[in-house]
Design a protein around this motif. Structure first.
Motif, mmCIF file in Angstrom:
data_model
loop_
_atom_site.group_PDB
_atom_site.id
_atom_site.type_symbol
_atom_site.label_atom_id
_atom_site.label_comp_id
_atom_site.label_asym_id
_atom_site.label_seq_id
_atom_site.Cartn_x
_atom_site.Cartn_y
_atom_site.Cartn_z
ATOM 1 N N ASP A 224 0.836 -1.201 0.000
ATOM 2 C CA ASP A 224 0.000 0.000 0.000
ATOM 3 C C ASP A 224 0.871 1.251 0.000
ATOM 4 O O ASP A 224 1.955 1.276 0.600
ATOM 5 N N GLN B 213 -4.367 1.069 -2.547
ATOM 6 C CA GLN B 213 -4.348 -0.311 -2.058
ATOM 7 C C GLN B 213 -3.604 -1.222 -3.048
ATOM 8 O O GLN B 213 -3.965 -1.309 -4.229
ATOM 9 N N GLN C 152 -5.319 -4.409 -5.219
ATOM 10 C CA GLN C 152 -6.088 -4.226 -6.446
ATOM 11 C C GLN C 152 -5.416 -3.308 -7.451
ATOM 12 O O GLN C 152 -6.053 -2.901 -8.443
ATOM 13 N N THR C 153 -4.146 -2.984 -7.221
ATOM 14 C CA THR C 153 -3.456 -2.063 -8.118
ATOM 15 C C THR C 153 -2.357 -2.802 -8.877
ATOM 16 O O THR C 153 -1.416 -3.311 -8.274
ATOM 17 N N ASN D 176 -5.149 -1.237 -13.480
ATOM 18 C CA ASN D 176 -6.133 -1.399 -12.407
ATOM 19 C C ASN D 176 -5.664 -0.650 -11.168
ATOM 20 O O ASN D 176 -4.451 -0.581 -10.899
ATOM 21 N N SER E 281 -6.982 0.834 -6.890
ATOM 22 C CA SER E 281 -7.946 1.047 -5.822
ATOM 23 C C SER E 281 -7.391 2.148 -4.926
ATOM 24 O O SER E 281 -6.235 2.069 -4.489
ATOM 25 N N THR F 151 -8.331 5.225 -1.741
ATOM 26 C CA THR F 151 -9.218 5.780 -0.722
ATOM 27 C C THR F 151 -8.795 7.212 -0.428
ATOM 28 O O THR F 151 -7.607 7.474 -0.169
ATOM 29 N N SER G 38 -15.820 1.684 -9.889
ATOM 30 C CA SER G 38 -16.840 1.543 -8.851
ATOM 31 C C SER G 38 -16.463 2.453 -7.688
ATOM 32 O O SER G 38 -15.283 2.610 -7.365
ATOM 33 N N THR H 217 -22.849 1.637 -2.985
ATOM 34 C CA THR H 217 -21.810 1.467 -4.009
ATOM 35 C C THR H 217 -22.432 1.647 -5.381
ATOM 36 O O THR H 217 -23.580 1.233 -5.617
ATOM 37 N N GLN I 151 -13.973 5.444 -1.298
ATOM 38 C CA GLN I 151 -13.095 4.569 -2.077
ATOM 39 C C GLN I 151 -13.547 4.488 -3.531
ATOM 40 O O GLN I 151 -14.742 4.512 -3.836
ATOM 41 N N SER J 43 -12.418 2.160 -7.164
ATOM 42 C CA SER J 43 -11.618 1.103 -7.779
ATOM 43 C C SER J 43 -11.885 1.115 -9.270
ATOM 44 O O SER J 43 -13.047 1.203 -9.699
ATOM 45 N N THR K 210 -10.627 -0.119 -13.498
ATOM 46 C CA THR K 210 -9.934 -1.027 -14.413
ATOM 47 C C THR K 210 -10.049 -0.464 -15.828
ATOM 48 O O THR K 210 -11.042 0.188 -16.167
#
Length: 271
Positions: free
Chosen positions: A63, A78, A81-82, A95, A97, A99, A131, A179, A211, A213, A215
């Protein structure tokens, strides 16, 4: 055999090739700026991974917190997911994510500039999705900062110097602890220039504490010249004609054998 030969030649003619691929300076750049103007960034250098069989992929090792001058967290990326994925064909996948910190935050996630041997003619295709999730109980918003969009794909340069191919993802929002997901795409579209590099970028404002995320993928696909189509068509016609010729020859032999058999039976009965 003729059909097999034609298939092999067509595959060779239509297979996309790229003699090399490289990055200008980085594989990923992350920037975050608060609504008060405090900002920071993180550059993911190219030595984080290596090319293998025309592919390059790497996950963010840990992170990343982007801090302001007072060491307050502006945003957190994060690692789980990156990741980045590049192909020499060429393809750019990205990709992430993130926050936001304690205030509304402008987030910019940029791919590296992928360079390769010039390709022409080509078609391009791009798609992206984001998202967003409310984590603070006061709703969540995402506002695109790339002429009203949150994602762009460029060729022959980066977002500042390249030619715009696609501009995707309008603004989005969700209610308390909700979400929302959005996706968008562009292509398949002909590119009229010789393409020698590709770049993608996300840039948007994210509400405090929430947050996002995302792609994305941007691909450039070489298109065979008309002469190659003609050559492939000729091979298919040749293979079809050869097959018909063999079938006719087989039919003639079968008829000849049948006639010989009938004559033999006739002579046997006459004698």
């Amino acid at each position: 055999m003729y059909r097999t030969t034609a298939i092999l030649i067509i595959a060779a003619l239509f297979s996309p090739t790229c003699s090399y691929a490289a990055f200008l300076d980085q594989i990923l750049r992350l920037d975050a700026v608060t609504s008060e103007g405090e900002g920071g960034g993180y550059t993911w250098q190219t030595n984080a991974a290596s090319w293998e069989d025309g592919h390059f992929q790497a996950w963010l090792p840990s992170d990343v917190q982007i801090l302001d001058q007072d060491n307050s967290v502006i945003a957190t990326i994060q690692a789980e997911q990156t990741f980045v994925y590049y192909e020499a064909d060429p393809v750019v996948k990205l990709n992430f994510s993130v926050t936001a910190g304690a205030s509304d935050t402008t987030v910019t996630i940029s791919s590296g500039l992928l360079e390769f041997s010039p390709l022409f003619p080509t078609v391009g295709i791009a798609s992206a999705g984001i998202s967003i999730s409310d984590s603070t109980g006061d709703s969540v918003t995402r506002s695109g900062l790339l002429d009203g969009k949150s994602f762009t794909a460029h060729y022959n340069g980066d977002s500042a110097s390249g030619t715009l191919f696609a501009s995707l993802l309008s603004d989005d929002s969700a209610g308390l602890f909700q979400t929302s997901a959005a996706s968008d795409s562009h292509g398949i579209v002909s590119i009229n220039d010789a393409v020698r590099s590709m770049h993608t970028q996300f840039r948007f404002s994210l509400s405090a504490g929430d947050q996002a995320s995302g792609t994305s993928v941007f691909a450039v696909i070489p298109v065979p010249e008309p002469s190659l189509y003609r050559a492939a068509a000729s091979m298919l016609i040749f293979a079809a004609c050869a097959r018909i010729f063999r079938q006719r020859q087989k039919g003639r032999r079968s008829k000849s054998d049948s006639r010989s058999s009938l004559r033999g039976d006739r002579n046997k009965y006459l004698n």
